[in-house]
Write a protein that holds these residues in place. Sequence first.
Motif, PDB file in Angstrom:
ATOM      1  N   LEU A 207       0.830  -1.209   0.000  1.00  0.00           N
ATOM      2  CA  LEU A 207       0.000   0.000   0.000  1.00  0.00           C
ATOM      3  C   LEU A 207       0.864   1.259   0.000  1.00  0.00           C
ATOM      4  CD1 LEU A 207      -2.798  -1.063   2.512  1.00  0.00           C
ATOM      5  CD2 LEU A 207      -2.977  -0.865   0.023  1.00  0.00           C
ATOM      6  N   ALA A 208       2.028   1.175   0.672  1.00  0.00           N
ATOM      7  CA  ALA A 208       2.910   2.340   0.752  1.00  0.00           C
ATOM      8  C   ALA A 208       3.594   2.627  -0.586  1.00  0.00           C
ATOM      9  CB  ALA A 208       3.957   2.133   1.840  1.00  0.00           C
ATOM     10  N   VAL A 209       3.959   1.560  -1.321  1.00  0.00           N
ATOM     11  CA  VAL A 209       4.702   1.756  -2.567  1.00  0.00           C
ATOM     12  C   VAL A 209       3.814   1.715  -3.798  1.00  0.00           C
ATOM     13  CG1 VAL A 209       6.763   0.764  -1.527  1.00  0.00           C
ATOM     14  CG2 VAL A 209       5.245  -0.707  -2.862  1.00  0.00           C
ATOM     15  N   LEU A 210       2.527   1.350  -3.646  1.00  0.00           N
ATOM     16  CA  LEU A 210       1.616   1.224  -4.788  1.00  0.00           C
ATOM     17  C   LEU A 210       1.554   2.488  -5.641  1.00  0.00           C
ATOM     18  CD1 LEU A 210      -0.303  -0.735  -6.179  1.00  0.00           C
ATOM     19  CD2 LEU A 210      -2.163   0.172  -4.770  1.00  0.00           C
ATOM     20  N   PRO A 211       1.501   3.680  -5.034  1.00  0.00           N
ATOM     21  CA  PRO A 211       1.441   4.899  -5.871  1.00  0.00           C
ATOM     22  C   PRO A 211       2.664   5.080  -6.767  1.00  0.00           C
ATOM     23  CG  PRO A 211       0.812   5.387  -3.602  1.00  0.00           C
ATOM     24  CD  PRO A 211       1.386   4.001  -3.614  1.00  0.00           C
ATOM     25  N   PHE A 212       3.771   4.416  -6.442  1.00  0.00           N
ATOM     26  CA  PHE A 212       4.990   4.600  -7.225  1.00  0.00           C
ATOM     27  C   PHE A 212       5.141   3.561  -8.330  1.00  0.00           C
ATOM     28  CE2 PHE A 212       5.731   6.203  -2.922  1.00  0.00           C
ATOM     29  CZ  PHE A 212       6.114   7.508  -3.203  1.00  0.00           C
ATOM     30  N   PHE A 213       4.239   2.548  -8.355  1.00  0.00           N
ATOM     31  CA  PHE A 213       4.299   1.562  -9.425  1.00  0.00           C
ATOM     32  C   PHE A 213       3.756   2.178 -10.719  1.00  0.00           C
ATOM     33  CE2 PHE A 213       4.065  -2.365  -6.457  1.00  0.00           C
ATOM     34  CZ  PHE A 213       5.450  -2.377  -6.394  1.00  0.00           C
ATOM     35  N   HIS A 214       4.420   1.825 -11.832  1.00  0.00           N
ATOM     36  CA  HIS A 214       3.970   2.340 -13.121  1.00  0.00           C
ATOM     37  C   HIS A 214       2.703   1.604 -13.552  1.00  0.00           C
ATOM     38  CE1 HIS A 214       6.435  -1.211 -14.060  1.00  0.00           C
ATOM     39  NE2 HIS A 214       5.645  -1.357 -15.112  1.00  0.00           N
ATOM     40  N   ALA A 215       1.956   2.242 -14.437  1.00  0.00           N
ATOM     41  CA  ALA A 215       0.752   1.609 -14.980  1.00  0.00           C
ATOM     42  C   ALA A 215       1.160   0.344 -15.715  1.00  0.00           C
ATOM     43  CB  ALA A 215       0.049   2.564 -15.934  1.00  0.00           C
ATOM     44  N   ASP A 216       0.366  -0.696 -15.552  1.00  0.00           N
ATOM     45  CA  ASP A 216       0.754  -1.989 -16.111  1.00  0.00           C
ATOM     46  C   ASP A 216      -0.276  -2.463 -17.113  1.00  0.00           C
ATOM     47  OD1 ASP A 216       2.326  -4.178 -16.465  1.00  0.00           O
ATOM     48  OD2 ASP A 216       2.494  -4.628 -14.328  1.00  0.00           O
ATOM     49  N   VAL A 217       0.158  -3.328 -17.991  1.00  0.00           N
ATOM     50  CA  VAL A 217      -0.747  -3.921 -18.969  1.00  0.00           C
ATOM     51  C   VAL A 217      -1.340  -5.191 -18.388  1.00  0.00           C
ATOM     52  CG1 VAL A 217       0.366  -2.965 -21.008  1.00  0.00           C
ATOM     53  CG2 VAL A 217       1.239  -5.084 -20.024  1.00  0.00           C
ATOM     54  N   THR A 218      -2.506  -5.555 -18.852  1.00  0.00           N
ATOM     55  CA  THR A 218      -3.186  -6.748 -18.360  1.00  0.00           C
ATOM     56  C   THR A 218      -3.688  -7.569 -19.547  1.00  0.00           C
ATOM     57  OG1 THR A 218      -5.274  -5.513 -18.209  1.00  0.00           O
ATOM     58  CG2 THR A 218      -3.912  -5.604 -16.235  1.00  0.00           C
ATOM     59  N   GLY A 219      -4.298  -8.703 -19.237  1.00  0.00           N
ATOM     60  CA  GLY A 219      -4.897  -9.540 -20.256  1.00  0.00           C
ATOM     61  C   GLY A 219      -3.877 -10.105 -21.219  1.00  0.00           C
ATOM     62  N   ALA A 220      -4.268 -10.176 -22.514  1.00  0.00           N
ATOM     63  CA  ALA A 220      -3.403 -10.767 -23.532  1.00  0.00           C
ATOM     64  C   ALA A 220      -2.118  -9.959 -23.714  1.00  0.00           C
ATOM     65  CB  ALA A 220      -4.151 -10.858 -24.860  1.00  0.00           C
ATOM     66  N   ALA A 221      -2.240  -8.624 -23.623  1.00  0.00           N
ATOM     67  CA  ALA A 221      -1.050  -7.780 -23.760  1.00  0.00           C
ATOM     68  C   ALA A 221      -0.072  -8.016 -22.616  1.00  0.00           C
ATOM     69  CB  ALA A 221      -1.451  -6.307 -23.811  1.00  0.00           C
ATOM     70  N   GLY A 222      -0.613  -8.211 -21.429  1.00  0.00           N
ATOM     71  CA  GLY A 222       0.235  -8.485 -20.278  1.00  0.00           C
ATOM     72  C   GLY A 222       0.956  -9.808 -20.431  1.00  0.00           C
ATOM     73  N   ALA A 223       0.247 -10.812 -20.900  1.00  0.00           N
ATOM     74  CA  ALA A 223       0.866 -12.129 -21.108  1.00  0.00           C
ATOM     75  C   ALA A 223       1.953 -12.056 -22.167  1.00  0.00           C
ATOM     76  CB  ALA A 223      -0.201 -13.150 -21.496  1.00  0.00           C
ATOM     77  N   ALA A 224       1.704 -11.268 -23.235  1.00  0.00           N
ATOM     78  CA  ALA A 224       2.688 -11.142 -24.304  1.00  0.00           C
ATOM     79  C   ALA A 224       3.951 -10.443 -23.821  1.00  0.00           C
ATOM     80  CB  ALA A 224       2.072 -10.379 -25.482  1.00  0.00           C
ATOM     81  N   SER A 225       3.804  -9.497 -22.885  1.00  0.00           N
ATOM     82  CA  SER A 225       4.966  -8.776 -22.371  1.00  0.00           C
ATOM     83  C   SER A 225       5.727  -9.576 -21.319  1.00  0.00           C
ATOM     84  CB  SER A 225       4.522  -7.435 -21.751  1.00  0.00           C
ATOM     85  OG  SER A 225       3.790  -7.669 -20.553  1.00  0.00           O
ATOM     86  N   GLY A 226       5.164 -10.676 -20.893  1.00  0.00           N
ATOM     87  CA  GLY A 226       5.781 -11.472 -19.842  1.00  0.00           C
ATOM     88  C   GLY A 226       5.221 -11.172 -18.470  1.00  0.00           C
ATOM     89  N   ARG A 227       4.556 -10.037 -18.328  1.00  0.00           N
ATOM     90  CA  ARG A 227       3.975  -9.654 -17.035  1.00  0.00           C
ATOM     91  C   ARG A 227       2.537 -10.169 -16.966  1.00  0.00           C
ATOM     92  NH1 ARG A 227       6.651  -6.151 -13.964  1.00  0.00           N
ATOM     93  NH2 ARG A 227       4.771  -5.166 -13.127  1.00  0.00           N
ATOM     94  N   ASP A 228       2.451 -11.467 -16.887  1.00  0.00           N
ATOM     95  CA  ASP A 228       1.153 -12.151 -16.832  1.00  0.00           C
ATOM     96  C   ASP A 228       0.725 -12.240 -15.377  1.00  0.00           C
ATOM     97  OD1 ASP A 228      -1.002 -13.876 -16.840  1.00  0.00           O
ATOM     98  OD2 ASP A 228      -0.133 -15.229 -18.330  1.00  0.00           O
ATOM     99  N   TRP A 229      -0.242 -11.426 -14.963  1.00  0.00           N
ATOM    100  CA  TRP A 229      -0.633 -11.348 -13.556  1.00  0.00           C
ATOM    101  C   TRP A 229      -1.387 -12.593 -13.086  1.00  0.00           C
ATOM    102  CZ3 TRP A 229       1.313  -8.118 -10.111  1.00  0.00           C
ATOM    103  CH2 TRP A 229       1.973  -6.967 -10.578  1.00  0.00           C
ATOM    104  N   THR A 230      -2.058 -13.265 -14.013  1.00  0.00           N
ATOM    105  CA  THR A 230      -2.710 -14.522 -13.634  1.00  0.00           C
ATOM    106  C   THR A 230      -1.657 -15.556 -13.239  1.00  0.00           C
ATOM    107  OG1 THR A 230      -4.558 -14.098 -15.136  1.00  0.00           O
ATOM    108  CG2 THR A 230      -4.224 -16.381 -14.403  1.00  0.00           C
ATOM    109  N   LEU A 231      -0.620 -15.677 -14.071  1.00  0.00           N
ATOM    110  CA  LEU A 231       0.486 -16.580 -13.752  1.00  0.00           C
ATOM    111  C   LEU A 231       1.186 -16.135 -12.482  1.00  0.00           C
ATOM    112  CD1 LEU A 231       2.366 -18.946 -14.529  1.00  0.00           C
ATOM    113  CD2 LEU A 231       3.697 -17.316 -15.901  1.00  0.00           C
ATOM    114  N   PHE A 232       1.339 -14.822 -12.312  1.00  0.00           N
ATOM    115  CA  PHE A 232       1.997 -14.268 -11.127  1.00  0.00           C
ATOM    116  C   PHE A 232       1.306 -14.735  -9.855  1.00  0.00           C
ATOM    117  CE2 PHE A 232       2.138 -10.944  -7.854  1.00  0.00           C
ATOM    118  CZ  PHE A 232       3.492 -10.678  -7.748  1.00  0.00           C
TER     119      PHE A 232
END
Length: 317
Positions: A207-232
């Motif tokens: 919660l303290a560092v959340l405001p400093f995280f960059h906007a992230d991609v989700t769904g198919a685009a997220g999986a393609a970039s490697g940042r697959d949050w479902t897998l995470f």
Amino acid sequence: MGNGVLCGLLAGALWGMVFIVPEILAAFSPLEMALGRYAAYGAIALGLMAPRLSSLLQRLERSDYAALVRHALAGNLVYYMLLALGVKLAGVAPTSLIVGLLPVVVTLMGHKDHGAVPLRDLAMPLLVVAAGIACINVDVFMHAHAAGASLWRTLAGLVCASGALLCWSWYSLDNARYLKRNPHFSSAEWSALYGLSSGAIALAIALAVLPFFHADVTGAAGAASGRDWTLFWIANTLLALGASVIGNHLWNIASRRVAVTLSGQLILFETLFALLYGFIYKQQLPRPLEIAAIVLLVAGVAWSVRVHAMDERPAPP
């Protein structure tokens, strides 16, 4: 003592998974992986504790709260982040060389504890263990030599790895000593409380560092970039359940049933299973030095167990 050694072996088998998940989640930062793992750990612990949470909290004393906070930080969050940062800055080889000294450091730090075997009796097993650790790291250095890194970056990584080594060594000893001094919680109860405290701290940091995280991609685009949050979340939940919930519970049982000097040697099972899982994941056979390291580590642990077993035998009348 036999049950304690078995629990230590099983805990090591589960902890070995920790080294595979970062390979699977390489697109995520060490901080994200640490917070995800321990947030999942806390959620699972909360679910397990829910029916008796009120009675457990009522039994907690001020010293218990202090122990849970320091163990959650030293044994989980700070250790994991320092380890991951050491690998990122200095590489796997130097970091593994330092963190691989855990069994020796824990044994040396706990040699004055009650029930510990004199160091002179453990000298040869420790030398065999040290030879095994040396083989692992010589092999890693030989195959990582091609990758260059700046001196200051490498030194910073070594400092982080040394911090990780000190964190987990201190946690291992303090946790074992605290459990033996305070039997008012079972191993399962203490493991659940430990998970809840780790999850609460991870959530607070998130919660303290959340405001400093960059906007992230989700769904198919997220999986393609490697940042697959479902897998995470799947990987971190499985890791939290296996390595944290079940693994820590088994380790707490082992900590109560074996001497501190032996518990230090049992940590080597994590190294052995990490090697095994790595070979399976990479679909390759171990190299000669890796085979030598496995043989030496197993021999050293077996020798140490035998020394402790002989020390526990009653003196002849």
